[in-house]
Design an enzyme around this catalytic site. Sequence first.
Site, short mmCIF file in Angstrom:
data_model
loop_
_atom_site.label_atom_id
_atom_site.label_comp_id
_atom_site.label_asym_id
_atom_site.label_seq_id
_atom_site.Cartn_x
_atom_site.Cartn_y
_atom_site.Cartn_z
N CYS A 188 2.92 -5.67 -51.12
CA CYS A 188 4.19 -6.36 -50.84
C CYS A 188 4.01 -7.72 -50.17
O CYS A 188 4.80 -8.63 -50.43
CB CYS A 188 5.12 -5.45 -50.04
SG CYS A 188 5.57 -3.96 -50.99
N HIS A 206 8.54 7.44 -49.97
CA HIS A 206 8.26 6.65 -48.77
C HIS A 206 9.44 5.72 -48.53
O HIS A 206 10.26 5.52 -49.43
CB HIS A 206 6.97 5.83 -48.94
CG HIS A 206 7.07 4.85 -50.06
ND1 HIS A 206 6.83 5.20 -51.38
CD2 HIS A 206 7.43 3.53 -50.10
CE1 HIS A 206 7.01 4.15 -52.16
NE2 HIS A 206 7.38 3.11 -51.40
N LYS A 226 15.03 -3.73 -49.51
CA LYS A 226 14.70 -3.82 -50.93
C LYS A 226 14.37 -2.45 -51.49
O LYS A 226 14.02 -1.53 -50.74
CB LYS A 226 13.53 -4.78 -51.15
CG LYS A 226 12.24 -4.37 -50.44
CD LYS A 226 11.18 -5.45 -50.59
CE LYS A 226 9.90 -5.13 -49.85
NZ LYS A 226 9.16 -3.99 -50.40
N ASP A 253 7.71 -5.51 -44.47
CA ASP A 253 7.54 -4.05 -44.51
C ASP A 253 6.70 -3.48 -43.37
O ASP A 253 5.86 -2.58 -43.59
CB ASP A 253 6.94 -3.63 -45.86
CG ASP A 253 7.86 -3.94 -47.03
OD1 ASP A 253 8.94 -4.52 -46.82
OD2 ASP A 253 7.47 -3.60 -48.17
N HIS A 271 14.44 2.88 -49.79
CA HIS A 271 14.65 3.58 -51.05
C HIS A 271 15.74 4.65 -50.94
O HIS A 271 15.67 5.53 -50.09
CB HIS A 271 13.35 4.23 -51.51
CG HIS A 271 12.27 3.24 -51.83
ND1 HIS A 271 12.49 2.16 -52.66
CD2 HIS A 271 10.96 3.19 -51.46
CE1 HIS A 271 11.35 1.48 -52.78
NE2 HIS A 271 10.42 2.07 -52.06
N ASP A 279 11.19 -1.69 -47.12
CA ASP A 279 11.43 -0.76 -48.21
C ASP A 279 12.56 0.16 -47.76
O ASP A 279 12.51 0.71 -46.64
CB ASP A 279 10.17 0.07 -48.49
CG ASP A 279 9.44 -0.37 -49.74
OD1 ASP A 279 9.72 -1.47 -50.25
OD2 ASP A 279 8.57 0.39 -50.20
N HIS A 283 9.73 5.08 -59.53
CA HIS A 283 8.85 4.54 -58.48
C HIS A 283 8.25 5.70 -57.67
O HIS A 283 7.13 5.61 -57.19
CB HIS A 283 9.66 3.61 -57.58
CG HIS A 283 8.88 2.92 -56.51
ND1 HIS A 283 7.77 2.14 -56.77
CD2 HIS A 283 9.05 2.88 -55.16
CE1 HIS A 283 7.30 1.64 -55.63
NE2 HIS A 283 8.04 2.09 -54.64
#
Length: 194
Positions: free
Chosen positions: A144, A77, A102, A13, A57, A55, A63
Site C-alpha cells: 500500500c 483484515h 479505502k 495503513d 473493509h 483499510d 479480496h
Amino acid sequence: MTKENRRALVVVDVQPTFCEGGELGVDGGNAVAQRIADYVATHRDRYAFVATTQDWHIDPGDHFSDHPDFVDTWPPHGLAGSPNAALHPALVGLAPDVSVKKGQHAAAYSGFEGTDPSGRPLAEALRDAGVDAVDVVGIAESHCVKATALDAHALGLPTRVLTDLTVPVSPQLGAEAREELAADGVELVPSSAA
C-alpha cells in the site's frame, strides 16, 4: 506557508491489523508506528497537511479468501469498525488534517482509492489544501505504501518515501518495491534527510 513548502505527509495503513499480532501482521510494524509518531511529533511543522489512510473493509468481495494466495487474495483484515482497523495506538496524538478509508467493497491498495467521511477522494483533499509535494510513510512498503507513492507521483506531485518510516512484508518484496519506485521517479530518502 509559501507555495514551495506545501508538502503533505501521507501516513498509509498504520493499523494494528498490519502489525505484529494482527490479521496480516508485518514484522516491525509496531516499531514503525512508533517511529512515525515520534517523527510527526518533532517535525509536524515541515508539513502543510497530514493525511492518514486505513483499510476499512466491509465486504471487499474476492479480496478476502479462506484459501488466500497472498498476492490477490488475503485472509480477512482491516474489518470496518474493528479495533484492529483503527489507527495504531501510537498515532493517537497525530491529529491528521484528513482521514481516508479505502477498500470498503473492493480491494484497495493505494490511499488514492479512498475517501474522507464526506466522500472526498484523497487527491481532491490534497488539491484543496494546495499541496505540491508528498512524503509517504506507513505499512506495508511493498504494497500500500508503494501503490500510494506511485499514484501520488502519477498525479504530478514530487513524491518521496521515507525509508526508515515504512516496512515491507518481506525483504525481497521490499527490494522489489524500492526498485519499482525509483524507476518511476519516486525519491527514497531517510527521514533524517527529509
